[in-house]
Design an enzyme around this catalytic site. Structure first.
Site, PDB file in Angstrom:
ATOM      1  N   ASP A 179      -0.922  -8.116 -10.591  1.00  0.00           N
ATOM      2  CA  ASP A 179       0.193  -7.471 -11.288  1.00  0.00           C
ATOM      3  C   ASP A 179      -0.015  -7.548 -12.802  1.00  0.00           C
ATOM      4  O   ASP A 179       0.446  -8.470 -13.453  1.00  0.00           O
ATOM      5  CB  ASP A 179       1.496  -8.180 -10.899  1.00  0.00           C
ATOM      6  CG  ASP A 179       2.730  -7.518 -11.494  1.00  0.00           C
ATOM      7  OD1 ASP A 179       2.625  -6.367 -11.968  1.00  0.00           O
ATOM      8  OD2 ASP A 179       3.798  -8.153 -11.490  1.00  0.00           O
ATOM      9  N   GLU A 214       5.933  -3.317 -19.760  1.00  0.00           N
ATOM     10  CA  GLU A 214       6.654  -2.973 -18.526  1.00  0.00           C
ATOM     11  C   GLU A 214       7.524  -4.134 -18.069  1.00  0.00           C
ATOM     12  O   GLU A 214       8.664  -3.939 -17.634  1.00  0.00           O
ATOM     13  CB  GLU A 214       5.644  -2.607 -17.431  1.00  0.00           C
ATOM     14  CG  GLU A 214       6.275  -2.073 -16.144  1.00  0.00           C
ATOM     15  CD  GLU A 214       6.505  -3.116 -15.067  1.00  0.00           C
ATOM     16  OE1 GLU A 214       7.008  -2.774 -13.989  1.00  0.00           O
ATOM     17  OE2 GLU A 214       6.175  -4.300 -15.299  1.00  0.00           O
ATOM     18  N   ASP A 243       1.156   0.280  -9.510  1.00  0.00           N
ATOM     19  CA  ASP A 243       1.553  -1.057  -9.940  1.00  0.00           C
ATOM     20  C   ASP A 243       1.403  -2.010  -8.756  1.00  0.00           C
ATOM     21  O   ASP A 243       2.182  -1.952  -7.809  1.00  0.00           O
ATOM     22  CB  ASP A 243       3.012  -1.017 -10.414  1.00  0.00           C
ATOM     23  CG  ASP A 243       3.475  -2.330 -11.026  1.00  0.00           C
ATOM     24  OD1 ASP A 243       2.708  -3.299 -11.004  1.00  0.00           O
ATOM     25  OD2 ASP A 243       4.617  -2.362 -11.523  1.00  0.00           O
ATOM     26  N   HIS A 343       4.104 -13.043 -10.126  1.00  0.00           N
ATOM     27  CA  HIS A 343       4.646 -13.558 -11.386  1.00  0.00           C
ATOM     28  C   HIS A 343       4.382 -15.048 -11.563  1.00  0.00           C
ATOM     29  O   HIS A 343       5.182 -15.760 -12.178  1.00  0.00           O
ATOM     30  CB  HIS A 343       6.147 -13.269 -11.486  1.00  0.00           C
ATOM     31  CG  HIS A 343       6.449 -11.850 -11.853  1.00  0.00           C
ATOM     32  ND1 HIS A 343       7.708 -11.411 -12.198  1.00  0.00           N
ATOM     33  CD2 HIS A 343       5.649 -10.751 -11.943  1.00  0.00           C
ATOM     34  CE1 HIS A 343       7.680 -10.123 -12.478  1.00  0.00           C
ATOM     35  NE2 HIS A 343       6.424  -9.702 -12.324  1.00  0.00           N
TER      36      HIS A 343
END
Length: 405
Positions: A179, A214, A243, A343
């Protein structure tokens, strides 16, 4: 800090049980918790997406709202307008773990995101009495500059532009390989080879866009779309967004452009269904399974669909859990996140499903080549007439067909 004062004391762990939502306000609040428009058991619902969801909300209480359907900022702003002293947004059924969402710009209301388990515990407690929480947040904002990188093909009609994008940034705590290094690599690979098609096959201008910021609320793509005069915006035929294409427990997913799943948080602009069908037909010919994924506006296609521009793309999954049906189709582990390092610092080069990424890149290349040659299945004749009449991009009824040329 997030602690339950009553019933019973509990100290929740930052990074495990909760995360402060980006652009949360600062404050130290101790108050009762009021659930807002709780969906039926197992439902996604649209809690907090309408101002009326907060009718009768006790001013000064903390709003407890389930994630889903609309953006986090909508829920937080409705909570503030209703007089909430803070907002707690909890994950949807069947979704484990945490995300670190954004409110897009600094807000005054303290806002935290909690796991499904914490949210369910608070809901259970609220059935007997009003739980009390203490929320303390300390937010500081520093301004930074970010940039988009945009390049056009040499050939192709400048009044029929195909925008192909992927975001360059990652979250502060994320290494950023899946990501979104995977999406960037896919778009860059196509950009490096597209000249081989020549002027006869590149009939429409292809614009490669690498978006900045983003993760800070789609700032790069939003600034780009906002900066375009209406005449320039109307020349964009469609947007393709890529993405996260290599999630290690992922799926081969296509954005639900025709709205067939009924789970989208955004209304697909006319023509988006034809983009979905382009990907579907390609993978069907290769006998590779494909599933629909939510078309929510969560990534950089969001500002385009807000402007009425058809959009589509591929997605291998983020923090949500793989279903048993998907595990049968793609392998992997049911009940586990598509990307267990979403993340996080472990989103490194080892966090990529290379075979899945390879087949996704093939789909990217196919769609770009197809739409470089013709956007007729997406735009048709109606969109062009709507532009000439000045009726705007959202007023035409064209939804794509099966023709291509």
């Amino acid at each position: 800090m997030l602690t339950r004062v009553s019933p019973g004391e509990a100290a929740y762990q930052h990074g495990t049980d909760y995360a402060v939502i980006e652009h949360s306000g600062s404050g130290d609040v101790t108050a009762g918790v009021t659930p807002v428009d709780v969906p039926a058991d197992g439902g996604v619902g649209d809690a907090g997406c309408q101002a009326e969801d907060f009718a009768g909300f006790p001013r000064g209480n903390i709003a407890l709202v389930q994630r889903g359907t609309c953006n986090f900022v909508v829920k937080a702003d409705h909570a503030r307008a209703a007089g909430a002293s803070a907002v707690v947004i909890y994950n949807r059924p069947g979704q484990g773990g945490l995300v670190r969402p954004s409110l897009e710009a600094p807000r005054t209301l303290p806002a935290v995101f909690v796991t499904r388990e914490v949210g369910a515990d608070l809901l259970d407690a609220a059935r007997e009495e009003t739980p009390r929480l203490r929320i303390r947040t300390d937010s500081r904002y520093v301004r930074h500059r970010s940039s988009n990188i945009i390049a056009d093909t040499r050939w192709g009609r400048p009044d029929r532009v195909v925008v192909v994008g992927a975001h360059l940034d990652s979250v502060p705590g994320g290494a950023g390989v899946n990501d979104n290094g995977t999406g960037v690599a896919a778009v860059l690979a196509v950009a490096q080879k597209i000249h081989k098609l020549g002027s006869k096959q590149i009939r429409n201008r292809v614009r490669f866009a690498f978006w900045g910021a983003e993760e800070e609320g789609l700032r790069g793509s939003r600034a780009y779309v906002k900066s375009l005069p209406a005449a320039q915006r109307s020349k964009i035929a469609l947007n393709l967004n890529f993405d996260m294409l290599g999630s290690v427990n992922g799926v081969r997913g296509v954005y639900d452009g025709d709205g067939s799943t009924g789970s989208n948080g955004a209304k697909p602009p006319p023509g988006s269904g034809a983009i979905e069908k382009t990907f579907r037909d390609y993978y069907a010919r290769r006998r590779l399974p494909l599933v629909e994924t939510e078309f929510s506006g969560r990534s950089d296609y969001g500002p385009f669909i807000e402007a009425g521009i058809p959009a589509g793309g591929l997605f291998s999954g983020a923090e949500m859990k793989k279903t048993p049906e998907e595990a049968k189709l793609f392998g992997g582990r049911a009940g586990e996140p598509y990307d267990p390092c979403y993340h996080q610092g472990c989103d490194t080069i080892g966090n990529v499903h290379w075979k899945l990424l390879d087949t996704h890149v093939d789909g990217v290349a196919f769609a770009v080549q197809r739409f470089a040659g013709s956007t007729l299945p997406v735009n048709g004749e109606v969109r062009g007439r709507a532009r000439s009449l000045g009726t705007g991009p959202g007023s035409f009824a064209w939804v794509g067909d099966r023709r291509a040329r």
